[in-house]
Design a protein around this motif. Structure first.
Motif, PDB file in Angstrom:
ATOM      1  N   ALA A 107      17.817  18.681  17.590  1.00  0.00           N
ATOM      2  CA  ALA A 107      17.617  17.553  18.505  1.00  0.00           C
ATOM      3  C   ALA A 107      16.221  16.956  18.364  1.00  0.00           C
ATOM      4  O   ALA A 107      16.021  15.770  18.592  1.00  0.00           O
ATOM      5  N   LYS A 108      15.277  17.752  17.947  1.00  0.00           N
ATOM      6  CA  LYS A 108      13.891  17.308  17.791  1.00  0.00           C
ATOM      7  C   LYS A 108      13.627  16.683  16.416  1.00  0.00           C
ATOM      8  O   LYS A 108      12.627  15.990  16.230  1.00  0.00           O
ATOM      9  N   GLN A 110      13.461  14.262  13.502  1.00  0.00           N
ATOM     10  CA  GLN A 110      13.458  12.805  13.377  1.00  0.00           C
ATOM     11  C   GLN A 110      14.280  12.375  12.169  1.00  0.00           C
ATOM     12  O   GLN A 110      14.357  13.088  11.178  1.00  0.00           O
ATOM     13  N   GLU A 114      22.352   8.616  14.497  1.00  0.00           N
ATOM     14  CA  GLU A 114      22.504   8.524  15.949  1.00  0.00           C
ATOM     15  C   GLU A 114      23.597   9.455  16.477  1.00  0.00           C
ATOM     16  O   GLU A 114      23.441  10.083  17.532  1.00  0.00           O
ATOM     17  N   TYR A 117      22.531  13.077  17.460  1.00  0.00           N
ATOM     18  CA  TYR A 117      21.898  13.193  18.781  1.00  0.00           C
ATOM     19  C   TYR A 117      22.923  13.004  19.898  1.00  0.00           C
ATOM     20  O   TYR A 117      22.863  13.693  20.915  1.00  0.00           O
ATOM     21  N   GLU A 118      23.857  12.084  19.682  1.00  0.00           N
ATOM     22  CA  GLU A 118      24.899  11.858  20.689  1.00  0.00           C
ATOM     23  C   GLU A 118      25.744  13.111  20.904  1.00  0.00           C
ATOM     24  O   GLU A 118      26.111  13.430  22.033  1.00  0.00           O
ATOM     25  N   ARG A 129      19.974  19.193  25.519  1.00  0.00           N
ATOM     26  CA  ARG A 129      20.458  17.869  25.958  1.00  0.00           C
ATOM     27  C   ARG A 129      19.299  16.912  26.208  1.00  0.00           C
ATOM     28  O   ARG A 129      19.333  15.756  25.779  1.00  0.00           O
ATOM     29  N   ARG A 131      16.222  17.027  25.003  1.00  0.00           N
ATOM     30  CA  ARG A 131      15.529  16.681  23.753  1.00  0.00           C
ATOM     31  C   ARG A 131      16.361  15.694  22.936  1.00  0.00           C
ATOM     32  O   ARG A 131      15.817  14.767  22.322  1.00  0.00           O
ATOM     33  N   ALA A 132      17.679  15.870  22.918  1.00  0.00           N
ATOM     34  CA  ALA A 132      18.563  14.933  22.206  1.00  0.00           C
ATOM     35  C   ALA A 132      18.476  13.552  22.837  1.00  0.00           C
ATOM     36  O   ALA A 132      18.432  12.540  22.133  1.00  0.00           O
ATOM     37  N   GLU A 133      18.418  13.498  24.148  1.00  0.00           N
ATOM     38  CA  GLU A 133      18.300  12.212  24.850  1.00  0.00           C
ATOM     39  C   GLU A 133      16.983  11.523  24.477  1.00  0.00           C
ATOM     40  O   GLU A 133      16.961  10.317  24.205  1.00  0.00           O
ATOM     41  N   SER A 135      15.163  11.967  21.719  1.00  0.00           N
ATOM     42  CA  SER A 135      15.242  11.540  20.315  1.00  0.00           C
ATOM     43  C   SER A 135      16.123  10.311  20.156  1.00  0.00           C
ATOM     44  O   SER A 135      15.796   9.401  19.388  1.00  0.00           O
ATOM     45  N   LEU A 136      17.225  10.290  20.867  1.00  0.00           N
ATOM     46  CA  LEU A 136      18.134   9.139  20.803  1.00  0.00           C
ATOM     47  C   LEU A 136      17.460   7.877  21.355  1.00  0.00           C
ATOM     48  O   LEU A 136      17.548   6.803  20.755  1.00  0.00           O
TER      49      LEU A 136
END
Length: 160
Positions: A107-108, A110, A114, A117-118, A129, A131-133, A135-136
């Motif tokens: 999730a971290k 780069q 997309e 991450y979703e 969750r 961290r994914a948010e 990054s997204l």
């Protein structure tokens, strides 16, 4: 390819010190971007997590060796795979990893698509969750800036 390294020591304390030095040498070899995939494959047979993390991140590590590292029992070794330039080839195995440490590192990471991450937005671990948010959101903001710049430079929009 076989590599043989012999450690000679006079007593047990010297042997422990020598083992630590050998581990550091192998870590440096594994972390060197000029190290060949054959040597990286041989070094990957070591058990030291710090050595295996360097192998996992080295751009010359071949996909077979990376696949072996995906099955290492230590999460920190599997998490290091997220730094490999070809992470996209096995990202879904990391997304499905049993360890939240590994999924958090995904999730971290780069530059992933997309939809990776979703998928992590639905993870069972709260920190993954969140961290994914983050990054997204960062990815979407960057995309918005690129669209704006494209519009400015194509004359469709005035810079403010």
């Amino acid at each position: 390819m076989r590599i043989r390294i012999e450690v000679l020591a006079e007593d047990l304390s010297e042997a422990d010190h020598t083992d630590a030095e050998l581990d550091e040498i192998l870590r440096l070899v594994a972390g060197n971007p000029k190290t060949s995939h054959e040597i990286l494959n041989a070094v990957s047979k070591q058990t030291s997590p710090s050595v295996l993390q360097e192998v996992a991140q080295n751009p010359h590590t071949d996909l077979g060796t990376l696949d072996d590292l995906l099955h290492d029992p230590r999460p920190q070794v599997r998490a290091a795979l997220t730094s490999h330039p070809n992470v996209i080839n096995f990202v879904w195995k990391l997304v499905a990893d049993t360890s939240p440490v590994v999924r958090y590192r995904v999730a971290k990471t780069q530059g992933l698509p997309e939809h990776v991450y979703e998928a992590l937005l639905h993870d069972c671990d709260f920190n993954v969750r969140k961290r994914a948010e983050l990054s997204l959101n960062t990815l979407r903001q960057a995309e918005n800036v690129l669209v704006w710049l494209s519009d400015v430079f194509s004359g469709r929009r005035k810079a403010s």
